[in-house]
Enzyme design. Structure first.
Site, PDB file in Angstrom:
ATOM      1  N   ASN A 185       5.427 -12.048  -0.445  1.00  0.00           N
ATOM      2  CA  ASN A 185       5.435 -12.660   0.889  1.00  0.00           C
ATOM      3  C   ASN A 185       4.079 -13.329   1.070  1.00  0.00           C
ATOM      4  O   ASN A 185       3.074 -12.651   1.282  1.00  0.00           O
ATOM      5  CB  ASN A 185       5.663 -11.570   1.950  1.00  0.00           C
ATOM      6  N   TRP A 186       4.081 -14.648   0.936  1.00  0.00           N
ATOM      7  CA  TRP A 186       2.802 -15.373   1.018  1.00  0.00           C
ATOM      8  C   TRP A 186       2.271 -15.439   2.448  1.00  0.00           C
ATOM      9  O   TRP A 186       1.135 -15.852   2.673  1.00  0.00           O
ATOM     10  CB  TRP A 186       2.965 -16.798   0.482  1.00  0.00           C
ATOM     11  N   LYS A 187       3.103 -15.092   3.423  1.00  0.00           N
ATOM     12  CA  LYS A 187       2.722 -15.200   4.840  1.00  0.00           C
ATOM     13  C   LYS A 187       2.232 -16.631   5.125  1.00  0.00           C
ATOM     14  O   LYS A 187       2.737 -17.567   4.524  1.00  0.00           O
ATOM     15  CB  LYS A 187       1.711 -14.116   5.199  1.00  0.00           C
ATOM     16  N   HIS A 220      10.251  -9.057   9.930  1.00  0.00           N
ATOM     17  CA  HIS A 220       8.948  -8.540   9.478  1.00  0.00           C
ATOM     18  C   HIS A 220       8.173  -8.010  10.690  1.00  0.00           C
ATOM     19  O   HIS A 220       8.262  -8.577  11.784  1.00  0.00           O
ATOM     20  CB  HIS A 220       8.164  -9.660   8.783  1.00  0.00           C
ATOM     21  N   GLU A 280       5.220  -8.309  11.536  1.00  0.00           N
ATOM     22  CA  GLU A 280       4.333  -9.295  12.174  1.00  0.00           C
ATOM     23  C   GLU A 280       5.120 -10.157  13.156  1.00  0.00           C
ATOM     24  O   GLU A 280       4.595 -10.587  14.188  1.00  0.00           O
ATOM     25  CB  GLU A 280       3.637 -10.138  11.090  1.00  0.00           C
ATOM     26  N   GLU A 320       8.348  -1.039   5.385  1.00  0.00           N
ATOM     27  CA  GLU A 320       6.930  -1.386   5.402  1.00  0.00           C
ATOM     28  C   GLU A 320       6.246  -0.664   6.559  1.00  0.00           C
ATOM     29  O   GLU A 320       6.330  -1.122   7.703  1.00  0.00           O
ATOM     30  CB  GLU A 320       6.750  -2.894   5.596  1.00  0.00           C
ATOM     31  N   GLY A 363      -1.693  -4.762   4.754  1.00  0.00           N
ATOM     32  CA  GLY A 363      -2.974  -5.475   4.751  1.00  0.00           C
ATOM     33  C   GLY A 363      -4.175  -4.573   4.986  1.00  0.00           C
ATOM     34  O   GLY A 363      -5.280  -5.053   5.257  1.00  0.00           O
ATOM     35  N   SER A 413       0.307  -2.844   1.181  1.00  0.00           N
ATOM     36  CA  SER A 413      -0.807  -2.666   0.245  1.00  0.00           C
ATOM     37  C   SER A 413      -0.354  -2.246  -1.154  1.00  0.00           C
ATOM     38  O   SER A 413      -1.016  -1.463  -1.815  1.00  0.00           O
ATOM     39  CB  SER A 413      -1.842  -1.679   0.803  1.00  0.00           C
ATOM     40  N   GLY A 455       2.405  -8.478  -0.132  1.00  0.00           N
ATOM     41  CA  GLY A 455       1.694  -9.496   0.646  1.00  0.00           C
ATOM     42  C   GLY A 455       0.498 -10.010  -0.133  1.00  0.00           C
ATOM     43  O   GLY A 455       0.625 -10.858  -1.020  1.00  0.00           O
ATOM     44  N   GLY A 456      -0.694  -9.472   0.178  1.00  0.00           N
ATOM     45  CA  GLY A 456      -1.946  -9.955  -0.410  1.00  0.00           C
ATOM     46  C   GLY A 456      -1.893 -10.127  -1.919  1.00  0.00           C
ATOM     47  O   GLY A 456      -2.333 -11.157  -2.453  1.00  0.00           O
TER      48      GLY A 456
HETATM   49  P1  13P Z   1       0.246  -6.412   2.048  1.00  0.00           P
HETATM   50  O1  13P Z   1       0.804  -6.234   0.672  1.00  0.00           O
HETATM   51  O2  13P Z   1      -0.809  -7.476   2.149  1.00  0.00           O
HETATM   52  O3  13P Z   1      -0.164  -5.104   2.642  1.00  0.00           O
HETATM   53  O4  13P Z   1       1.450  -6.952   2.969  1.00  0.00           O
HETATM   54  C1  13P Z   1       2.679  -6.325   2.920  1.00  0.00           C
HETATM   55  C2  13P Z   1       3.648  -7.145   3.662  1.00  0.00           C
HETATM   56  O5  13P Z   1       3.572  -7.269   4.869  1.00  0.00           O
HETATM   57  C3  13P Z   1       4.700  -7.815   2.890  1.00  0.00           C
HETATM   58  O6  13P Z   1       5.680  -8.311   3.732  1.00  0.00           O
END
Ligand code: 13P
Length: 250
Positions: free
Chosen positions: A10-12, A98, A100, A170, A176, A212, A233-234
């Site tokens: 997930n590149w956000k 998600h 967020e 999640e 993050g 993470s 994510g990251g």
């Molecule tokens: P991180 O891997 O950066 O913690 O993010 C997870 C995430 O929200 C994937 O959708």
């Protein structure tokens, strides 16, 4: 039970045309040649990068995902994007609900449910996200929260429809933050989520862990019996890290 395994990035809201091309060049080059057929690698990219990434991935094992979509099919919905528009860009998967989006953009279980229905109707695979906040975790409310989110999100779907959904657990406190859930806790919650699903589908649908996850901790999480993959994510923004996670499935 042999379930499909999925490693989804997930590149956000990151990357632009050039940096996305650089990243994808490495992801394509380094995707393990011996990736089993039951492992899917998906990249969920910002809308503006769909066409660029699709041009690069269309003849590869990598599938293309979006990070959100509208529950409406078309019409006067300024700023929204439809399933038809995503499919036209080569999209097969879409992240829905998600945390967020739930926390910052007022998505509710009801809108999440409507989006899952629209995605399925259009043959897009929803990656349906659930997870508790830090406060809920500390109060011991994890099971109550994930059970409510699962039931509400899948409300009104038939077993055959639920079979086409991917769930991603999640925990919000792990996103993050570098604070990954322990393999035991992640396994326990994911096994509990599985138990909330109808009998005919609970052993079939893939449930991913996200929060993470990285090259170092992926293997021990993915070795758990109920964890079928990761939503990253990251670490998905670094080709080497992302593919180490994918390689942990082999
Ligand atoms: P991180 O891997 O950066 O913690 O993010 C997870 C995430 O929200 C994937 O959708």
């Amino acid at each position: 039970m042999n379930r499909k395994r999925i490693i989804a990035g997930n590149w956000k809201m990151n990357l632009t045309q050039e940096s996305a091309k650089e990243l994808m060049k490495d992801v394509i080059k380094w995707t393990p040649k011996n990736l089993p057929n039951d492992v899917d690698v998906v990249v969920c990219v910002p809308f503006t990068l769909l066409s660029t990434v699709h041009a690069m991935t269309k003849n590869t094992r990598i599938k293309l995902g979006a990070q959100n979509m509208s529950w409406a099919e078309k019409g006067a919905f300024t700023g929204e994007i439809s399933s038809e528009q995503l499919i036209e860009q080569g999209v097969t998967h879409v992240i829905i609900g998600h945390s967020e989006r739930r926390e910052m953009f007022n998505e509710t279980c009801e809108t999440v449910n409507k989006k899952i229905k629209t995605a399925l109707k259009n043959n897009l695979t929803p990656i349906f996200c659930i997870g508790e906040s830090e406060q809920q975790f500390e109060k011991g409310e994890t099971n109550t929260v994930v059970s409510r989110q699962t039931k509400n999100g899948l409300e009104g779907l038939t077993d055959d429809e639920i079979k086409k959904v991917i769930i991603a657990y999640e925990p919000i406190w792990a996103i993050g933050t570098g604070k990954t859930a322990s393999k035991e806790d992640a396994q326990k919650v994911i096994a509990f989520i599985r138990e909330q699903l109808p009998k005919g589908v609970k052993d079939i649908i893939p449930i991913l862990y996200g929060g993470s996850m990285n090259a170092q901790n992926a293997k021990e999480l993915l070795d758990q019996i109920d964890i079928d993959g990761g939503l990253i994510g990251g670490a998905s923004l670094k080709a080497h890290d992302f593919l180490c996670v994918a390689g942990s499935c082999i």
